[in-house]
Motif scaffolding. Structure first.
Motif, mmCIF file in Angstrom:
data_model
loop_
_atom_site.group_PDB
_atom_site.id
_atom_site.type_symbol
_atom_site.label_atom_id
_atom_site.label_comp_id
_atom_site.label_asym_id
_atom_site.label_seq_id
_atom_site.Cartn_x
_atom_site.Cartn_y
_atom_site.Cartn_z
ATOM 1 N N PHE A 250 0.882 -1.288 0.087
ATOM 2 C CA PHE A 250 0.015 0.069 -0.143
ATOM 3 C C PHE A 250 0.756 1.107 0.218
ATOM 4 O O PHE A 250 1.761 1.548 0.911
ATOM 5 N N PHE A 251 0.690 1.947 -0.987
ATOM 6 C CA PHE A 251 1.294 3.256 -1.088
ATOM 7 C C PHE A 251 0.393 4.582 -0.483
ATOM 8 O O PHE A 251 -0.684 4.520 -0.506
ATOM 9 N N LEU A 252 1.148 5.569 0.082
ATOM 10 C CA LEU A 252 0.349 6.604 0.307
ATOM 11 C C LEU A 252 0.677 7.754 -0.441
ATOM 12 O O LEU A 252 -0.470 8.528 -0.793
ATOM 13 N N ARG A 253 1.874 8.174 -0.704
ATOM 14 C CA ARG A 253 2.181 9.094 -1.796
ATOM 15 C C ARG A 253 1.916 9.034 -2.996
ATOM 16 O O ARG A 253 1.790 7.748 -3.665
ATOM 17 N N ALA A 254 2.004 10.261 -3.638
ATOM 18 C CA ALA A 254 1.626 10.297 -5.213
ATOM 19 C C ALA A 254 2.957 9.696 -6.027
ATOM 20 O O ALA A 254 3.998 9.652 -5.192
ATOM 21 N N SER A 255 2.767 9.415 -7.031
ATOM 22 C CA SER A 255 3.928 8.691 -7.897
ATOM 23 C C SER A 255 4.785 9.710 -8.347
ATOM 24 O O SER A 255 4.338 10.899 -8.563
ATOM 25 N N TYR A 256 5.917 9.149 -8.929
ATOM 26 C CA TYR A 256 6.865 10.303 -9.641
ATOM 27 C C TYR A 256 6.128 10.638 -10.980
ATOM 28 O O TYR A 256 6.350 11.587 -11.288
ATOM 29 N N GLY A 257 5.469 9.739 -11.646
ATOM 30 C CA GLY A 257 4.767 10.084 -12.759
ATOM 31 C C GLY A 257 3.716 11.330 -12.204
ATOM 32 O O GLY A 257 3.756 12.456 -13.044
ATOM 33 N N ASP A 258 3.091 11.475 -11.138
ATOM 34 C CA ASP A 258 2.144 12.522 -10.775
ATOM 35 C C ASP A 258 2.942 13.768 -10.748
ATOM 36 O O ASP A 258 2.527 14.663 -10.972
ATOM 37 N N GLU A 259 4.276 13.600 -10.191
ATOM 38 C CA GLU A 259 4.922 14.607 -9.762
ATOM 39 C C GLU A 259 5.404 15.202 -11.161
ATOM 40 O O GLU A 259 5.738 16.484 -11.247
ATOM 41 N N MET A 260 6.083 14.414 -11.897
ATOM 42 C CA MET A 260 6.769 14.868 -13.207
ATOM 43 C C MET A 260 5.708 15.572 -13.900
ATOM 44 O O MET A 260 6.076 16.615 -14.518
ATOM 45 N N ASP A 261 4.608 15.048 -14.114
ATOM 46 C CA ASP A 261 3.188 15.371 -14.715
ATOM 47 C C ASP A 261 3.132 17.002 -14.434
ATOM 48 O O ASP A 261 2.965 17.992 -15.406
ATOM 49 N N ARG A 262 3.125 17.070 -13.163
ATOM 50 C CA ARG A 262 2.746 18.544 -12.643
ATOM 51 C C ARG A 262 3.924 19.457 -12.912
ATOM 52 O O ARG A 262 3.676 20.519 -13.332
ATOM 53 N N ILE A 263 5.119 18.986 -12.836
ATOM 54 C CA ILE A 263 6.471 19.764 -13.194
ATOM 55 C C ILE A 263 6.606 20.090 -14.534
ATOM 56 O O ILE A 263 6.684 21.330 -14.965
ATOM 57 N N VAL A 264 6.299 19.398 -15.386
ATOM 58 C CA VAL A 264 6.519 19.575 -16.972
ATOM 59 C C VAL A 264 5.201 20.270 -17.285
ATOM 60 O O VAL A 264 5.436 21.149 -18.317
ATOM 61 N N GLU A 265 3.892 19.958 -16.877
ATOM 62 C CA GLU A 265 2.966 20.711 -17.326
ATOM 63 C C GLU A 265 2.908 22.331 -16.865
ATOM 64 O O GLU A 265 2.656 23.240 -17.645
ATOM 65 N N HIS A 266 3.584 22.565 -15.665
ATOM 66 C CA HIS A 266 3.625 24.032 -15.211
ATOM 67 C C HIS A 266 4.831 24.742 -16.224
ATOM 68 O O HIS A 266 4.554 25.731 -16.585
ATOM 69 N N GLN A 267 5.775 23.984 -16.497
ATOM 70 C CA GLN A 267 6.788 24.649 -17.462
ATOM 71 C C GLN A 267 6.395 24.746 -18.825
ATOM 72 O O GLN A 267 6.438 25.995 -19.311
#
Length: 382
Positions: free
Chosen positions: A148-165
């Motif tokens: 069981f994971f709690l945190r968001a995935s690196y995919g979620d994080e990278m999507d947010r970072i790249v989308e922002h840029q």
């Protein structure tokens, strides 16, 4: 005759009590007074800062629960071993925790390599492994029933970072990652996020996280003249990279994942941390509009071992609270299967303005990602 009946009934009561105690003791890690949990986490070496803070947050939640009487009268006993960010040590620690210490569940691992090593052993014997500090998408693609994971995935994080840029018109983006299981997972997530935005990286460079020789990576990145650099790094690697970028006169926009180790960066770079953008997978520990932040701050104030406010620390605290809720729902005579079932039943569970939902095939409790900016004084602006 009546005395004989009373003696017979009393004997039945004693027998029932003995059988109940025996049944409890037959579950590994569960005694009449305690539930024993196991953790392998990085507490030493150049990658230790995030692991230490995460472990402190976990311990904070457990201490708070124990002060309030524990789980159905049982105290939580978390046994923590240092793996120094070495998957082989994590595997050895996991074997010791399962086979020798007979823990009920594994909890709060840190790092992709450690999680992979621990999960391989835990799955074989049906031991739950809960809330590892890793965003690896590969681990989430084929979810195991016990993980069981709690945190968001690196995919979620990278999507947010790249989308922002992309929204800002930043399209010349490079990646520097550390060449280990975490860094390779970050690279994969970055490439997929770039593809979704129909962008191509101008450069991708790697750093050996043991030798930390950043010169080749800096040279490769410098030749590409990026507008922004995304860091798939943590710990000392990040600090050395950023120092090198500053010395070379390069300072494009810098973006990092939630494991970037801000406290270490502040101590190493001083005011040079200003402007670095980080993704975060938990609410800001300074933002008291969230009930979970107020609860965390209260637990911190009541703690016998006060610590600095830190994103990884509140993440550990939240993870501990999720574990505690799962154990509570598992009942007065918990089993490993019962804990797995209880966690799987957490659907849109509000932990205090932080929603945990395991009603998905990936056993991913949260997909929250926020962006924060490090100021020159080391504080955060969201």
């Amino acid at each position: 005759m009546k005395k004989a009946i009373f003696r017979w009934l009393a004997g039945l009561g004693l027998l029932a009590g003995a059988l109940a105690a025996s049944a409890t003791q037959s579950v590994p890690g569960v005694t009449p007074n305690a539930i024993v949990l196991g953790q392998s986490v990085v507490l030493s070496g150049p990658m230790a800062e995030v692991g230490r803070q995460y472990a402190k947050g976990v311990a904070l939640a457990i201490a708070e629960s124990n002060r309030k009487g524990g789980i159905h009268g049982r105290q939580l006993d978390l046994q923590t071993l240092d793996d120094a960010y070495d998957p082989q040590r994590a595997e050895s620690n996991t074997r010791q925790l399962i086979e020798e210490r007979q823990v009920f569940a594994l909890f709060g691992y840190a790092g992709t390599g450690a999680t992979i090593a621990g999960q391989a052993l835990a799955e074989k014997v049906g031991v739950p492994l809960i809330a590892p500090l890793t965003g690896s998408d590969a681990l989430r693609e084929k979810p195991a029933a016990n993980l069981f994971f709690l945190r968001a995935s690196y995919g979620d994080e990278m999507d947010r970072i790249v989308e922002h840029q992309a929204t800002l018109g930043i399209n010349r983006i490079a990646l520097v990652y550390q060449d280990d299981p975490f860094g390779r997972a970050a690279r994969r997530s970055f490439e997929e996020a770039m593809h979704r935005q129909r962008l191509a990286p101008v450069a991708i460079a790697s750093v050996d996280p043991q030798a930390i020789d950043v010169a080749p990576a800096l040279a490769e990145i410098g030749r590409s003249q990026p507008m922004a650099i995304v860091l798939g790094t943590t710990g000392k690697v990040s600090a050395v990279l950023l120092k090198g970028l500053g010395q070379g006169g390069q300072r494009p926009s810098i973006f990092g994942l939630s494991v970037l180790s801000p406290a270490l960066l502040r101590s190493e770079l001083k005011s040079g941390v200003g402007g670095i953008v980080m993704s975060q997978v938990v609410p800001s520990p300074w933002n008291t509009k969230y009930a979970i932040v107020r609860q965390y701050r209260a637990a911190l104030a009541a703690s016998a071992n006060p610590a600095d406010i830190h994103h990884a620390l509140i993440e550990g605290y939240i993870a501990g609270r999720v574990l505690i809720e799962g154990l509570r729902r598992a009942g007065k005579e918990p089993t490993r299967a019962g804990l797995v079932s209880a966690l799987g039943g957490l659907h849109k569970f509000d932990l205090g303005d932080f929603i945990v939902d395991y009603g998905n095939r990936r056993h991913a409790g949260s997909s929250l990602v926020e962006l924060s900016i490090l100021r020159h004084d080391g504080s955060f602006a969201n």
